[in-house]
Design an enzyme around this catalytic site. Structure first.
Site, PDB file in Angstrom:
ATOM      1  N   TRP A 180       0.822  -1.226   0.000  1.00  0.00           N
ATOM      2  CA  TRP A 180       0.000   0.000   0.000  1.00  0.00           C
ATOM      3  C   TRP A 180       0.859   1.282   0.000  1.00  0.00           C
ATOM      4  O   TRP A 180       0.469   2.293   0.569  1.00  0.00           O
ATOM      5  CB  TRP A 180      -0.984   0.004   1.172  1.00  0.00           C
ATOM      6  CG  TRP A 180      -1.818  -1.229   1.241  1.00  0.00           C
ATOM      7  CD1 TRP A 180      -2.895  -1.534   0.462  1.00  0.00           C
ATOM      8  CD2 TRP A 180      -1.661  -2.343   2.130  1.00  0.00           C
ATOM      9  NE1 TRP A 180      -3.413  -2.765   0.811  1.00  0.00           N
ATOM     10  CE2 TRP A 180      -2.674  -3.280   1.829  1.00  0.00           C
ATOM     11  CE3 TRP A 180      -0.752  -2.637   3.155  1.00  0.00           C
ATOM     12  CZ2 TRP A 180      -2.810  -4.491   2.509  1.00  0.00           C
ATOM     13  CZ3 TRP A 180      -0.889  -3.847   3.825  1.00  0.00           C
ATOM     14  CH2 TRP A 180      -1.905  -4.750   3.506  1.00  0.00           C
ATOM     15  N   HIS A 181       2.001   1.225  -0.664  1.00  0.00           N
ATOM     16  CA  HIS A 181       2.877   2.401  -0.742  1.00  0.00           C
ATOM     17  C   HIS A 181       2.848   3.033  -2.123  1.00  0.00           C
ATOM     18  O   HIS A 181       3.851   3.596  -2.577  1.00  0.00           O
ATOM     19  CB  HIS A 181       4.323   2.022  -0.377  1.00  0.00           C
ATOM     20  CG  HIS A 181       4.496   1.606   1.049  1.00  0.00           C
ATOM     21  ND1 HIS A 181       5.666   1.061   1.525  1.00  0.00           N
ATOM     22  CD2 HIS A 181       3.641   1.647   2.110  1.00  0.00           C
ATOM     23  CE1 HIS A 181       5.525   0.779   2.815  1.00  0.00           C
ATOM     24  NE2 HIS A 181       4.300   1.123   3.183  1.00  0.00           N
ATOM     25  N   PHE A 182       1.723   2.932  -2.807  1.00  0.00           N
ATOM     26  CA  PHE A 182       1.662   3.482  -4.158  1.00  0.00           C
ATOM     27  C   PHE A 182       1.768   5.002  -4.131  1.00  0.00           C
ATOM     28  O   PHE A 182       1.330   5.665  -3.193  1.00  0.00           O
ATOM     29  CB  PHE A 182       0.384   3.024  -4.881  1.00  0.00           C
ATOM     30  CG  PHE A 182      -0.876   3.058  -4.071  1.00  0.00           C
ATOM     31  CD1 PHE A 182      -1.655   4.197  -4.022  1.00  0.00           C
ATOM     32  CD2 PHE A 182      -1.295   1.932  -3.366  1.00  0.00           C
ATOM     33  CE1 PHE A 182      -2.824   4.231  -3.289  1.00  0.00           C
ATOM     34  CE2 PHE A 182      -2.468   1.954  -2.624  1.00  0.00           C
ATOM     35  CZ  PHE A 182      -3.235   3.108  -2.584  1.00  0.00           C
ATOM     36  N   HIS A 183       2.381   5.526  -5.176  1.00  0.00           N
ATOM     37  CA  HIS A 183       2.676   6.955  -5.247  1.00  0.00           C
ATOM     38  C   HIS A 183       2.810   7.346  -6.714  1.00  0.00           C
ATOM     39  O   HIS A 183       2.743   6.510  -7.605  1.00  0.00           O
ATOM     40  CB  HIS A 183       3.963   7.279  -4.477  1.00  0.00           C
ATOM     41  CG  HIS A 183       5.139   6.442  -4.877  1.00  0.00           C
ATOM     42  ND1 HIS A 183       5.324   5.151  -4.417  1.00  0.00           N
ATOM     43  CD2 HIS A 183       6.189   6.683  -5.694  1.00  0.00           C
ATOM     44  CE1 HIS A 183       6.427   4.645  -4.930  1.00  0.00           C
ATOM     45  NE2 HIS A 183       6.976   5.552  -5.721  1.00  0.00           N
TER      46      HIS A 183
END
Length: 574
Positions: free
Chosen positions: A513-516
């Site tokens: 869940w570290h999308f950027h």
């Protein structure tokens, strides 16, 4: 009661005080923010100095800061996190992520790669849903970002006074920590928020009672007379003054309330008043496109008038791929989320989580952050993770004996990543997910980092420090095959060849869940986070990151909200 009545009166008073403190000071309690309201109560037209779209990890500290000497409107499309034990209690981690209802604080989406993920839909954003690890960005990241190091440090400290804690290390996490050191991930740096090569114990946003503290708690810093927070207020469009011969200038937004009524909020007249988008890596590029800023072909496809043909909006989408190995234990282990990290020189990070979680109020067994309930299904390759497959995995999980839940997962995730993708609109509604492609492991460098990380995990599992938490007759190949149990994933016996680990990485990839990306600095916004080609409009959140900061980004996203708020206040006073 008779026994209590014989105790000294001062002891009774003390015990009552302790009970009162623990009952009413936990993160579950609604703080009673007088500035927080449902959008249905908002006027049809209103005026503010700043309008912030998105009450998430960056939006809350930004709003609290700007409210000190300005009028601020913070618009959040979700509800309040307070009173929801599925958000506040560590033991219930994953329950909110598994909630597929339209009112869930987590909105599920599936990338075009086939990996199941979620975006926040709640005040406090991703800090209400994540595994809680708190760790700062590295010095090199700060330098390359062009940030003022002193203000960065002050901003982190401002955040940490409210939301960051030292975890209570227990046996399983301690064994992972010592195993990392034994495997050569050195030096051991002890407990620190700082990003340092080697092994460390990081911070957590869960306090000693297991209650989560989120970015929404940072609103306690706000000036109540300067802030209005509206819940269930999705923004559909940014409004602009567009005079010929000058750049378009943002001057308001259109948002809807829960009854479907449209509202308009405008900026007060003034040279420093702005609209600020803090809607996250999916929501921020999506809202720019809704408002006519984006690739012309996409806007035309949805009949959106083109304000600025900006083909770089929605590009640079990245998600740090995660791969994990389940290690069954011959003895019970504590329930833990991320507490330890091994920061390597080869661009991979090693972390761990353990124990048997239960859904709030039930005895339904779960694997926490690795549960198929939340889409973390590594037993099938990404494209095969249909809802039917997820439902079948959940059903099968409930038939497992309790012994199958003893143990934990050791994971690796890669720095960066180098591989990037893109985002496309599916509709003109902010409540709908866009299409997102992350292109996991498209670049060979990312895949090699995963292989390197898996080899480090093998060394941790086989370390003396971890020996009491593993069955010695289970080889690393067996553990890998257990984690990826589909026949097409099975590794050959006695094979540690990189080729086999490469396939394991591809077939078992999950999200952390570290999308950027999507509104990247230097492409869509400048180094002051102003949208290039537009006046009075900024984007301040993780969508501006080219790479994810540190090992886990939430500390830096909260810091960025405070940091930019301070800079904007200083600019306003000059």
């Amino acid at each position: 009661m008779a026994a209590v009545s014989r105790w000294p009166e001062n002891v009774v008073v003390f015990l009552y005080a302790v009970f009162f403190f623990h009952t009413f000071s936990s993160a579950q309690r609604d703080p009673g923010y007088t500035f927080m309201h449902q959008a249905t109560t908002a006027p049809i037209v209103s005026y503010y100095d700043y309008i912030i779209v998105g009450g998430g990890t960056a939006g809350c500290p930004l709003a609290a800061t700007l409210s000190q000497n300005s009028s601020v409107l913070l618009l959040e499309r979700g509800g309040s996190p307070y009173g929801n034990t599925n958000i506040t209690d560590l033991a219930a981690f994953g329950v909110a992520l598994s909630d597929l209802s339209p009112t869930s604080p987590a909105q599920r989406f599936v990338s075009e790669d086939g990996v199941v993920s979620a975006r926040a839909r709640v005040l406090g954003g991703g800090s209400c849903l994540n595994a809680g690890f708190y760790s700062r960005a590295g010095h090199d990241y700060v330098r390359l970002a062009g940030w003022d190091a002193r203000l960065v440090n002050e901003s982190y400290q401002w955040v940490e006074k409210v939301v960051a804690f030292q975890p209570q290390m227990k046996q399983w996490q301690s064994a992972v920590r010592d195993g990392l050191v034994e495997a050569g991930i050195r030096p051991y740096n002890g407990f620190t928020y700082d990003h340092m090569y080697g092994t460390k114990v990081g911070g957590t946003i869960f306090d000693q009672n297991g209650h989560r503290h989120t970015a929404a708690d940072l609103l306690q810093y706000a000036n109540p007379s300067g802030l209005t927070v509206l819940l269930h207020a999705p923004v559909h469009q940014i409004l602009f003054n567009n005079q010929e011969g000058s750049k378009p200038k943002a001057h308001g937004v259109i948002f809807m309330d829960a009854n479907g009524l449209s509202h308009r909020a405008y900026l007060n007249r003034g040279p420093n008043n702005e609209v600020i988008v803090s809607s996250g890596a999916l929501g921020s590029p999506q809202l720019l496109m809704f408002s006519g800023i984006g690739p012309k072909e996409q806007l035309d496809a949805h009949n959106i008038p083109v304000l600025l043909d900006q083909p770089l909006v929605g590009l640079g989408m990245s998600d740090n791929p995660m791969n994990a190995v389940f290690v069954p234990s011959p003895q019970p282990v504590e329930v833990s989320l991320i507490e330890v990290v091994g920061i390597t020189h080869n661009g991979t990070y090693i972390e761990a989580a353990s124990g048997e979680n239960f859904a709030s109020g039930t005895r339904t067994r779960d694997y926490g952050m690795f549960s198929p309930r939340i889409g973390q299904l590594s037993t099938l390759p990404p494209k095969q993770r249909t809802q039917e497959a997820i439902d079948k995995a959940v059903e099968d999980m409930q038939a497992l004996p309790q012994s199958a839940f003893l143990g934990g997962f050791i994971l690796e995730k890669i720095m960066g990543p180098v591989s990037t993708g893109h985002l496309e609109l599916t509709s003109r509604s902010p409540n709908d997910n866009p299409l997102v492609t992350f292109n996991y492991f498209k670049e060979p460098e990312d895949l090699q980092r995963c292989v390197d990380g898996m080899k480090i995990i093998e060394n941790v599992i086989e370390s003396n420090s971890f020996s009491s938490f593993r069955f010695h007759y289970l080889s690393i190949v067996t553990l890998l095959n257990m984690t990826a149990s589909s026949p097409i994933n099975l590794l050959p016996k006695h094979a540690n060849a990189s080729r086999s680990l490469e396939q394991f990485c591809k077939d078992t990839v999950m999200t952390i869940w570290h999308f950027h990306g999507g509104c990247v600095v230097g492409r869509v916004v400048d180094h002051d986070y102003k949208v290039m080609g537009i006046d009075s409009l900024r984007v301040i959140d993780g969508s501006t990151f080219r790479n994810s900061p540190g090992t886990n980004p939430q500390a830096s996203v909260m810091m960025l909200g405070r940091y930019m708020g301070v800079k904007m206040l200083r600019q306003r006073s000059t």
